[in-house]
Write an enzyme that holds these catalytic residues in place. Sequence first.
Site, PDB file in Angstrom:
ATOM      1  CD  GLU A 184      18.850   0.676  46.565  1.00 37.71           C
ATOM      2  OE1 GLU A 184      17.732   0.314  46.981  1.00 37.71           O
ATOM      3  OE2 GLU A 184      19.607   1.428  47.232  1.00 37.71           O
ATOM      4  CG  LEU A 209      30.558   6.748  79.454  1.00 36.73           C
ATOM      5  CD1 LEU A 209      29.153   7.176  79.837  1.00 36.73           C
ATOM      6  CD2 LEU A 209      30.691   5.234  79.539  1.00 36.73           C
ATOM      7  NE  ARG A 239      39.430   6.836  75.251  1.00 38.20           N
ATOM      8  CZ  ARG A 239      38.533   6.389  76.122  1.00 38.20           C
ATOM      9  NH1 ARG A 239      37.310   6.868  76.110  1.00 38.20           N
ATOM     10  NH2 ARG A 239      38.846   5.445  77.000  1.00 38.20           N
ATOM     11  N   GLY A 258      20.640  -4.752  84.949  1.00 37.05           N
ATOM     12  CA  GLY A 258      19.553  -5.539  85.517  1.00 37.05           C
ATOM     13  C   GLY A 258      18.211  -4.871  85.323  1.00 37.05           C
TER      14      GLY A 258
END
Length: 379
Positions: free
Chosen positions: A47, A198, A201, A294
Amino acid sequence: MRRAIALAARGLGGTSPNPVVGCVILDPSGEVAGEGFHAYAGGPHAEVVALREAGERARGGTAYVTLEPCNHTGRTGPCSAALLEAGVARVVVAVSDPNPKAAGGAAVLRRHGVVVDEGVLTAEAEEVNAAWLTYVRAGRPHVTWKFAATVDGRSAAEDGTSQWITSPEARADVHRLRAGSDAVVAGIGTVLADDPRLTARPAAGVPVPARAAPVLRVVVDSDARTPAAARVLDGEAPTLVGVAEDAAVPAHLSPHAVRLPRVPGGIDLHALLAELHGRQVVSVLIEGGPTLAGAFLREGLVDRVVGYLAPALLGAGAAALGPAGASTITEIHRLEFAEVTPVGPDLRLVLRPKSSGIASSGIASSGPESSSLQSPKES
């Protein structure tokens, strides 16, 4: 409002632990006078950005905002006060703020004579803010499970090889998906087998969205087996290793280890998500492997599924989903499609559980007007 939602999506991956918010200001004649989005935590809210652009043209005009204007002072002042000071006559809101610390802006505006309309394109606005809404409403991070597979659902061949099932374009898209998440989670099996970094990139020449902080790397390692030489411990990004409370933690893991209750099969995933929530992690990406995915699915902790399907067949090998697979058709995990998009020669499928009560479609990695991420509106 659709334009405001598109603007909000530009903040995905950058605003955590805040929500993504977009705003469009119309002048009294109905012409667009200003627009803006919340780009980073601690920065000006949507805003305020839109009002600065609109200037005096905002007086007597209308503000369209994707989330109820905040009504508290954190690192910035209340947006309700900024709208009143600008002389806006009407405010249209898509989603009421579920965070009690920031809610109440609509009531304040009404008390000062501003017309406030709520509930416009609520579903669409909730989709773009699905992660933050999960974080606030459910009290845990929003969880996305990502997998790559052949069209017959195989994520690795019989000999264990899996690089590469999908195309460079799909892998680049995964890096953008990582960059739009606060944490990337892998199981110890994946760490030992693949030694992944992990991290988010650039890939295939495609840049990843900028983040205020690196993506947190999380390893689910109940018995503290992560090797000292593992790339997830290379210091390139922060790493947390979830270990069972009774595990013997070697010295090289001590700076990273968080002890969590042990349950059959590993650590308590609810406790892991509670730990991440306490660290203001709003969105989590589950990347490896099928056993970990799972376990999350079995616990009902998957809010969104992103699958990359290659036009290829293996016929044998490892399935994309591990032991949580249904043993009978009555136990099947039903999903609904939110998106099907070609990515290079592959298909990206975005799905959500049918029972999900919080909108979770859209994908932060796929561009500035798509969806995913954030935490209480407190910047």
